[in-house]
Design a protein around this motif. Structure first.
Motif, mmCIF file in Angstrom:
data_model
loop_
_atom_site.group_PDB
_atom_site.id
_atom_site.type_symbol
_atom_site.label_atom_id
_atom_site.label_comp_id
_atom_site.label_asym_id
_atom_site.label_seq_id
_atom_site.Cartn_x
_atom_site.Cartn_y
_atom_site.Cartn_z
ATOM 1 N N GLY A 1 0.786 -1.227 0.000
ATOM 2 C CA GLY A 1 0.000 0.000 0.000
ATOM 3 C C GLY A 1 0.811 1.267 0.000
ATOM 4 O O GLY A 1 0.301 2.348 0.299
ATOM 5 N N ALA A 2 2.120 1.149 -0.351
ATOM 6 C CA ALA A 2 2.998 2.318 -0.317
ATOM 7 C C ALA A 2 2.859 3.201 -1.550
ATOM 8 O O ALA A 2 3.393 4.320 -1.567
ATOM 9 C CB ALA A 2 4.455 1.871 -0.168
ATOM 10 N N GLY A 3 2.193 2.735 -2.598
ATOM 11 C CA GLY A 3 2.059 3.528 -3.810
ATOM 12 C C GLY A 3 1.977 2.640 -5.030
ATOM 13 O O GLY A 3 1.656 1.449 -4.941
ATOM 14 N N THR A 4 2.312 3.210 -6.168
ATOM 15 C CA THR A 4 2.261 2.482 -7.429
ATOM 16 C C THR A 4 3.640 2.410 -8.066
ATOM 17 O O THR A 4 4.444 3.338 -7.946
ATOM 18 C CB THR A 4 1.291 3.163 -8.411
ATOM 19 N N GLY A 5 3.888 1.324 -8.742
ATOM 20 C CA GLY A 5 5.141 1.170 -9.460
ATOM 21 C C GLY A 5 5.143 1.831 -10.823
ATOM 22 O O GLY A 5 6.166 1.835 -11.519
#
Length: 363
Positions: free
Chosen positions: A44-48
């Motif tokens: 859930g830290a972001g998108t690649g």
């Protein structure tokens, strides 16, 4: 801040990304290790996925050796409107960036969150890793106010405490309170490597406290120490002088000459008292002046719910537990819980715990 790019998805980078994402910032993740990016994204830290155009803030969370090159690459391609790094050293990377000569350093600020764990990688990350911890900012006269405000916003989003310092002063400070102690801890732990098993089995809380940080990843620490070798070497030289003095004093304590034994005792006492004075300067709870607490030691079984019951009984007694430590018994499913409380509350807590059937131990 609405968008951010985090380059480096290890412990620090992923933890910052988790904190930002939790507060509604769109975070893009990048790393030479694509597997780490996928792991951080899954947490859930972001998108690649790469951002479309510039983001508000680029956070560089790579080892110190690669900070300058990574920042330079991001700045040359206009990845963000503001840039910062979170490396544990500040002076060296800034000088490297200055030496490149073609970068607008008004858009950059060096920072260092004073938080971490013995484990590394995205799986060790946590959105609250920085909560309540100092986060050093090292602006220069050229740092743009907008960039400083972005850095302060990041610190606030991570619920850390901003501390402004000069970059080189920061490097000397972390050498004293982090880098040198880590090496000393490793040296003490190294004495255990080939020790007899009967000796190792006697390990108590003291040796656990001293050697806890020695469990950290050596590869990570090689990067850190390679970026700050001078100040750490200077401090270790001072420690070496103290060690020589301690060895001399202890040898004198072995002497048959009473005068030498007295000199030895004086030397050892002086070293211990200097240690007392230094330890007394370590900040206490919430960064305030250190407070001397009294210990109420309780024997517990190694069973679920024991700690919860003790804390509940302390609450019923109206006593706030300021700190807690657990020393596990050797060869028994039991342990000694040391409850640190205000001295005036110690007797009150001891009486209440005994009345509720707990077994207390003298300290």
């Amino acid at each position: 801040m609405k968008t951010a790019l985090v380059i480096g998805t290890g412990l620090i980078g992923t933890s910052a990304a988790l904190a930002l994402a939790r507060r509604g910032v769109t975070v893009h993740l990048a790393d030479h290790d694509t597997e780490q990016v996928r792991t951080a994204a899954a947490l859930g830290a972001g998108t690649g996925e790469p951002p479309e155009g510039s983001v508000d803030l680029c956070v560089v969370a790579v080892p110190p050796t690669y900070v300058a090159a990574t920042l330079a690459d991001a700045m040359r391609r206009g990845a963000a409107r503001g840039y910062l790094d979170v490396a544990s050293v500040k002076g060296g990377p800034h000088r490297e960036l200055e030496a490149m000569g073609d970068l607008d350093l008004t858009a950059y600020i060096g920072t260092h969150p004073m938080s971490g764990r013995e484990r590394s990688g995205p799986l060790a990350a946590s959105a609250d890793l920085f909560e309540g911890r100092p986060w050093v900012l090292t602006p220069t006269r050229d740092t743009d106010t907008h960039v400083l405000n972005l850095a302060l916003e990041l610190v606030a989003q991570c619920r850390a405490v901003p501390v402004v310092m000069d970059a080189d002063a920061h490097d000397r400070a972390v050498a004293l309170v982090s880098h040198m102690p880590h090496l000393v801890s490793s040296m003490v732990a190294a004495r255990l490597e080939n020790a007899e098993e009967t000796a190792v089995r006697l390990c108590g809380q003291g040796i656990r406290d001293v050697t806890r940080i020695a469990a950290s990843d050596p590869r990570m620490w090689i990067d850190i120490l390679s970026a700050n070798p001078g100040p750490v070497a200077d401090l270790l030289a001072d420690v070496a002088t103290d060690l020589e003095s301690a060895v001399t004093a202890l040898r004198e304590l072995q002497s048959a000459d009473e005068s030498k034994r007295r000199d030895g005792a004086t030397g050892v006492e002086s070293m211990l008292r200097r240690g007392n004075a230094g330890q007394a300067r370590v900040p206490g709870k919430h960064g305030t002046a250190p407070t001397v607490y009294e210990v109420v030691a309780v024997l517990i079984d190694d069973q679920p719910g024991q700690l919860a019951h003790i804390f509940a009984d302390a609450e019923r007694a109206g006593v706030n537990v300021e700190d807690v430590r657990i020393e596990h018994a050797t060869g028994r499913q039991a342990g000694l819980v040391q409850l640190m409380v205000e001295p005036r509350a110690a007797a009150q807590l001891a009486v209440a715990l005994r009345e509720r059937g707990w077994s207390l131990r003298q300290q």
